[in-house]
Design a protein around this motif. Structure first.
Motif, PDB file in Angstrom:
ATOM      1  N   ASN A 208       0.848  -1.192   0.000  1.00 19.88           N
ATOM      2  CA  ASN A 208       0.000   0.000   0.000  1.00 19.88           C
ATOM      3  C   ASN A 208       0.883   1.241   0.000  1.00 19.88           C
ATOM      4  OD1 ASN A 208      -2.103   1.768   0.206  1.00 19.88           O
ATOM      5  ND2 ASN A 208      -2.529   1.369   2.356  1.00 19.88           N
ATOM      6  N   HIS A 209       0.779   2.026  -1.061  1.00 18.59           N
ATOM      7  CA  HIS A 209       1.538   3.274  -1.159  1.00 18.59           C
ATOM      8  C   HIS A 209       0.574   4.413  -0.861  1.00 18.59           C
ATOM      9  CE1 HIS A 209       4.905   1.110  -3.013  1.00 18.59           C
ATOM     10  NE2 HIS A 209       3.977   0.441  -3.677  1.00 18.59           N
ATOM     11  N   GLN A 210       0.587   4.871   0.378  1.00 20.08           N
ATOM     12  CA  GLN A 210      -0.395   5.853   0.820  1.00 20.08           C
ATOM     13  C   GLN A 210      -0.067   7.242   0.288  1.00 20.08           C
ATOM     14  OE1 GLN A 210      -0.824   5.711   5.053  1.00 20.08           O
ATOM     15  NE2 GLN A 210      -1.762   3.685   5.043  1.00 20.08           N
ATOM     16  N   GLY A 211      -1.127   8.021   0.070  1.00 18.76           N
ATOM     17  CA  GLY A 211      -0.960   9.368  -0.426  1.00 18.76           C
ATOM     18  C   GLY A 211      -1.278  10.433   0.593  1.00 18.76           C
ATOM     19  N   ARG A 242       5.403  29.483 -10.219  1.00 14.61           N
ATOM     20  CA  ARG A 242       6.519  28.735  -9.629  1.00 14.61           C
ATOM     21  C   ARG A 242       6.013  27.636  -8.710  1.00 14.61           C
ATOM     22  NH1 ARG A 242       8.990  33.923  -9.057  1.00 14.61           N
ATOM     23  NH2 ARG A 242       8.464  33.956  -6.826  1.00 14.61           N
ATOM     24  N   ARG A 243       5.007  27.947  -7.917  1.00 16.35           N
ATOM     25  CA  ARG A 243       4.481  26.941  -6.989  1.00 16.35           C
ATOM     26  C   ARG A 243       3.772  25.816  -7.737  1.00 16.35           C
ATOM     27  NH1 ARG A 243       4.431  27.562  -1.659  1.00 16.35           N
ATOM     28  NH2 ARG A 243       5.257  29.499  -0.797  1.00 16.35           N
ATOM     29  N   ALA A 244       3.109  26.141  -8.833  1.00 16.30           N
ATOM     30  CA  ALA A 244       2.458  25.087  -9.623  1.00 16.30           C
ATOM     31  C   ALA A 244       3.494  24.114 -10.165  1.00 16.30           C
ATOM     32  CB  ALA A 244       1.656  25.714 -10.756  1.00 16.30           C
ATOM     33  N   ARG A 245       4.613  24.640 -10.657  1.00 14.74           N
ATOM     34  CA  ARG A 245       5.667  23.752 -11.163  1.00 14.74           C
ATOM     35  C   ARG A 245       6.300  22.951 -10.027  1.00 14.74           C
ATOM     36  NH1 ARG A 245       6.613  28.284 -14.701  1.00 14.74           N
ATOM     37  NH2 ARG A 245       8.144  29.164 -13.270  1.00 14.74           N
ATOM     38  N   ARG A 246       6.459  23.581  -8.870  1.00 19.82           N
ATOM     39  CA  ARG A 246       7.032  22.867  -7.722  1.00 19.82           C
ATOM     40  C   ARG A 246       6.113  21.728  -7.275  1.00 19.82           C
ATOM     41  NH1 ARG A 246       7.958  26.378  -2.481  1.00 19.82           N
ATOM     42  NH2 ARG A 246       9.161  27.584  -4.003  1.00 19.82           N
ATOM     43  N   GLU A 247       4.817  21.989  -7.251  1.00 23.00           N
ATOM     44  CA  GLU A 247       3.861  20.956  -6.858  1.00 23.00           C
ATOM     45  C   GLU A 247       3.873  19.800  -7.857  1.00 23.00           C
ATOM     46  OE1 GLU A 247      -0.933  20.576  -5.853  1.00 23.00           O
ATOM     47  OE2 GLU A 247      -0.021  22.501  -6.305  1.00 23.00           O
ATOM     48  N   ALA A 248       3.956  20.123  -9.153  1.00 27.30           N
ATOM     49  CA  ALA A 248       3.989  19.080 -10.174  1.00 27.30           C
ATOM     50  C   ALA A 248       5.254  18.235 -10.045  1.00 27.30           C
ATOM     51  CB  ALA A 248       3.910  19.706 -11.562  1.00 27.30           C
ATOM     52  N   ARG A 249       6.390  18.880  -9.751  1.00 25.16           N
ATOM     53  CA  ARG A 249       7.639  18.116  -9.575  1.00 25.16           C
ATOM     54  C   ARG A 249       7.554  17.202  -8.363  1.00 25.16           C
ATOM     55  NH1 ARG A 249       9.965  23.213 -10.736  1.00 25.16           N
ATOM     56  NH2 ARG A 249      10.450  23.509  -8.521  1.00 25.16           N
ATOM     57  N   HIS A 250       6.933  17.679  -7.292  1.00 25.55           N
ATOM     58  CA  HIS A 250       6.803  16.872  -6.077  1.00 25.55           C
ATOM     59  C   HIS A 250       5.943  15.633  -6.335  1.00 25.55           C
ATOM     60  CE1 HIS A 250       6.816  16.190  -1.747  1.00 25.55           C
ATOM     61  NE2 HIS A 250       5.511  15.982  -1.810  1.00 25.55           N
ATOM     62  N   ALA A 251       4.811  15.834  -7.002  1.00 22.10           N
ATOM     63  CA  ALA A 251       3.933  14.697  -7.316  1.00 22.10           C
ATOM     64  C   ALA A 251       4.623  13.721  -8.259  1.00 22.10           C
ATOM     65  CB  ALA A 251       2.625  15.204  -7.920  1.00 22.10           C
ATOM     66  N   ALA A 252       5.361  14.253  -9.243  1.00 23.52           N
ATOM     67  CA  ALA A 252       6.059  13.376 -10.186  1.00 23.52           C
ATOM     68  C   ALA A 252       7.125  12.550  -9.487  1.00 23.52           C
ATOM     69  CB  ALA A 252       6.689  14.205 -11.306  1.00 23.52           C
ATOM     70  N   HIS A 253       7.816  13.154  -8.513  1.00 17.56           N
ATOM     71  CA  HIS A 253       8.837  12.408  -7.765  1.00 17.56           C
ATOM     72  C   HIS A 253       8.204  11.233  -7.023  1.00 17.56           C
ATOM     73  CE1 HIS A 253      12.184  11.512  -5.096  1.00 17.56           C
ATOM     74  NE2 HIS A 253      11.377  11.688  -4.064  1.00 17.56           N
ATOM     75  N   ILE A 254       7.061  11.461  -6.384  1.00 13.61           N
ATOM     76  CA  ILE A 254       6.392  10.381  -5.652  1.00 13.61           C
ATOM     77  C   ILE A 254       5.922   9.298  -6.622  1.00 13.61           C
ATOM     78  CG2 ILE A 254       4.351   9.834  -4.260  1.00 13.61           C
ATOM     79  CD1 ILE A 254       4.679  12.510  -2.891  1.00 13.61           C
ATOM     80  N   TRP A 298      -5.530  15.027  -9.436  1.00 14.78           N
ATOM     81  CA  TRP A 298      -4.670  13.940  -8.951  1.00 14.78           C
ATOM     82  C   TRP A 298      -3.981  13.237 -10.115  1.00 14.78           C
ATOM     83  CZ3 TRP A 298      -4.032  14.146  -3.943  1.00 14.78           C
ATOM     84  CH2 TRP A 298      -3.258  13.154  -3.335  1.00 14.78           C
ATOM     85  N   PRO A 299      -2.691  12.904 -10.004  1.00 11.58           N
ATOM     86  CA  PRO A 299      -1.931  12.387 -11.163  1.00 11.58           C
ATOM     87  C   PRO A 299      -2.118  10.888 -11.398  1.00 11.58           C
ATOM     88  CG  PRO A 299      -0.464  12.677  -9.292  1.00 11.58           C
ATOM     89  CD  PRO A 299      -1.818  13.179  -8.851  1.00 11.58           C
ATOM     90  N   PHE A 300      -3.367  10.445 -11.619  1.00 10.33           N
ATOM     91  CA  PHE A 300      -3.609   9.030 -11.919  1.00 10.33           C
ATOM     92  C   PHE A 300      -2.885   8.607 -13.199  1.00 10.33           C
ATOM     93  CE2 PHE A 300      -7.639  10.389  -9.834  1.00 10.33           C
ATOM     94  CZ  PHE A 300      -7.583   9.551  -8.743  1.00 10.33           C
ATOM     95  N   HIS A 301      -3.119   9.378 -14.260  1.00 10.73           N
ATOM     96  CA  HIS A 301      -2.582   9.003 -15.562  1.00 10.73           C
ATOM     97  C   HIS A 301      -1.053   9.010 -15.540  1.00 10.73           C
ATOM     98  CE1 HIS A 301      -2.333   8.661 -19.906  1.00 10.73           C
ATOM     99  NE2 HIS A 301      -1.526   9.707 -19.929  1.00 10.73           N
ATOM    100  N   GLN A 302      -0.477   9.975 -14.862  1.00  7.01           N
ATOM    101  CA  GLN A 302       0.986  10.056 -14.818  1.00  7.01           C
ATOM    102  C   GLN A 302       1.591   8.821 -14.177  1.00  7.01           C
ATOM    103  OE1 GLN A 302       3.173  12.557 -11.873  1.00  7.01           O
ATOM    104  NE2 GLN A 302       3.741  13.776 -13.662  1.00  7.01           N
ATOM    105  N   LEU A 303       1.005   8.337 -13.104  1.00  6.93           N
ATOM    106  CA  LEU A 303       1.518   7.134 -12.460  1.00  6.93           C
ATOM    107  C   LEU A 303       1.458   5.947 -13.404  1.00  6.93           C
ATOM    108  CD1 LEU A 303       2.568   5.572 -10.040  1.00  6.93           C
ATOM    109  CD2 LEU A 303       0.209   5.392  -9.191  1.00  6.93           C
TER     110      LEU A 303
END
Length: 400
Positions: A208-211, A242-254, A298-303
């Motif tokens: 289980n990879h919790q979010g 800047r914050r939108a890009r930072r949030e996207a990078r954080h989600a992509a890292h996870i 939520w980044p369903f498709h990206q995962l």
């Protein structure tokens, strides 16, 4: 398969000024070519080259950069026509489509510019590049990056590189051709993966990879975003971007971390990976007002994309199966009922009494459907073959 490796340039102030001047000159020229293409209704690369090549040279661009500018404009109009044909810009009379068709494509002064091996040469061991600029050839431009990415760059670089200026940093996006491992055409079994909001990914093995951490982060970012939007100043809008890009990078890292773990488990055990088809989920699911923003962003498709390309590198097969009723179907007796899921987290079959976490039950059902789908794919009369491409893998889905 093609991968993009990002490296960070470390220019001196003089080198940074030359790079900025080069980007501005190339994009100014691209704007001119775009206006010519729009006014004369000429969008092919060859015809545009006949019309504007002399002007490109007069603007101080060398032969190869001039050709890249012309190709960039032609590709931009090709993308625009494809979006219009696909209906992505609305109906013929919609304001968005009228606006897109009524003016030439524009290029930002600092938009990315492609360079080929004639304009950009690499000295990987010395960690430097030599690049063309409007001030002449610039040598000994230092770069750095992650060790794994630098290794991929040294071993598999092939094709063009894009010069990018983002958030005050100079970057190169490098195309690499990475060989694929042979596909495992006889997987021992499948790992079903259920994607969600509370639990980003739950596998049929019970992992289980919790979010929750990501959910708290996004809530905090939403509060900050609301405060900045309320101000409405130019500096607030810059911070929002800047914050939108930072949030996207954080989600992509996870998502990268989760995908790496799932693919490693499948490779180690000789199994394939089964995912749900989540296309159109926003249209199929009705949510309360406070849930809509979280669900839609939520980044369903990206995962799923990360899992697919990482699996492709190591030869792990991936199938997409129908997502309907996976969390309401009992994997033991097959009974389907909304009553089987009394709450978001719990599952309890009203017929046979099987109970467990709802996301785990859904992942087990995804695994079961993948087993059936793989048998269907490998029958002699099947019209399709296993593929990583989304359209082909859908054809392999069993009927409901």
């Amino acid at each position: 398969m093609k991968l993009v490796v990002w490296v960070k340039l470390l220019p001196t102030p003089e080198q940074a000024a030359a790079l900025a001047e080069t980007l501005h000159a190339c994009n100014s020229a691209a704007g001119f070519v775009s206006r010519v293409a729009f006014e004369r209704k000429v969008f092919s690369r060859a015809r545009l080259q006949e019309l504007v090549y002399g002007e490109m040279k007069a603007r101080g661009l060398s032969a190869q950069p001039a050709l890249h500018v012309i190709r960039k404009v032609a590709d931009a109009y090709t993308v625009l026509r494809a979006q219009i044909a696909a209906g992505l810009l609305g109906e013929p009379e919609s304001p968005r489509r009228v606006k897109a068709e009524g003016k030439p494509v524009r290029f930002r002064p600092d938009a990315a510019q492609p360079f080929d091996d004639r304009c950009l040469s690499w000295q990987v061991d010395a960690r430097t590049v030599s690049i063309w600029t409007v001030r002449g050839r610039m040598k000994n431009l230092a770069f750095t990056g992650e060790p794994s990415q630098l290794k991929t760059l040294a071993e598999h670089r092939q094709g063009e590189s894009d010069l990018v200026y983002r958030d005050g940093k100079w970057l190169l996006a490098v195309t690499c051709e990475v060989p694929e491992a042979p596909l495992n055409t006889d997987p021992a079994d499948w790992i079903g993966v259920d994607r969600g909001i509370v639990n980003l990914a739950t596998t049929s093995d019970g992992d289980n990879h919790q979010g929750r951490g990501l959910k708290r982060y996004r809530r905090r970012m939403a509060r900050v975003r609301a405060e900045l939007q309320a101000k409405g100043t130019k500096s607030a809008k810059r911070k929002l971007r800047r914050r939108a890009r930072r949030e996207a990078r954080h989600a992509a890292h996870i998502n990268h971390t989760i995908a790496k773990t799932v693919v490693a488990d499948a490779q180690r055990t000789g199994r394939g990976i089964a995912l749900e088809i989540l296309d159109g989920i926003r249209d199929r699911v009705r949510l309360r007002r406070h849930q809509r923003a979280t669900h839609s962003s939520w980044p369903f498709h990206q995962l799923g994309e990360f899992i697919a390309y990482k699996a492709r590198r190591v030869g792990v097969p991936v199938l997409e199966v129908d997502a309907a009723y996976t969390s309401q179907t009992c994997p033991r007796c097959g009974h389907v009922s909304r009553m089987n899921r009394p709450s978001r987290d719990a599952f309890c079959c009203v017929v046979c009494g099987l109970a467990g976490p709802a996301d785990h039950i859904a992942a087990v059902n995804v695994r079961t459907r993948a087993r059936t789908a793989w048998v269907f794919v490998n029958t002699p009369d099947a019209a399709v073959s296993p593929s990583y491409r989304r359209g082909q893998s859908r054809a392999a889905n069993p009927p409901r």
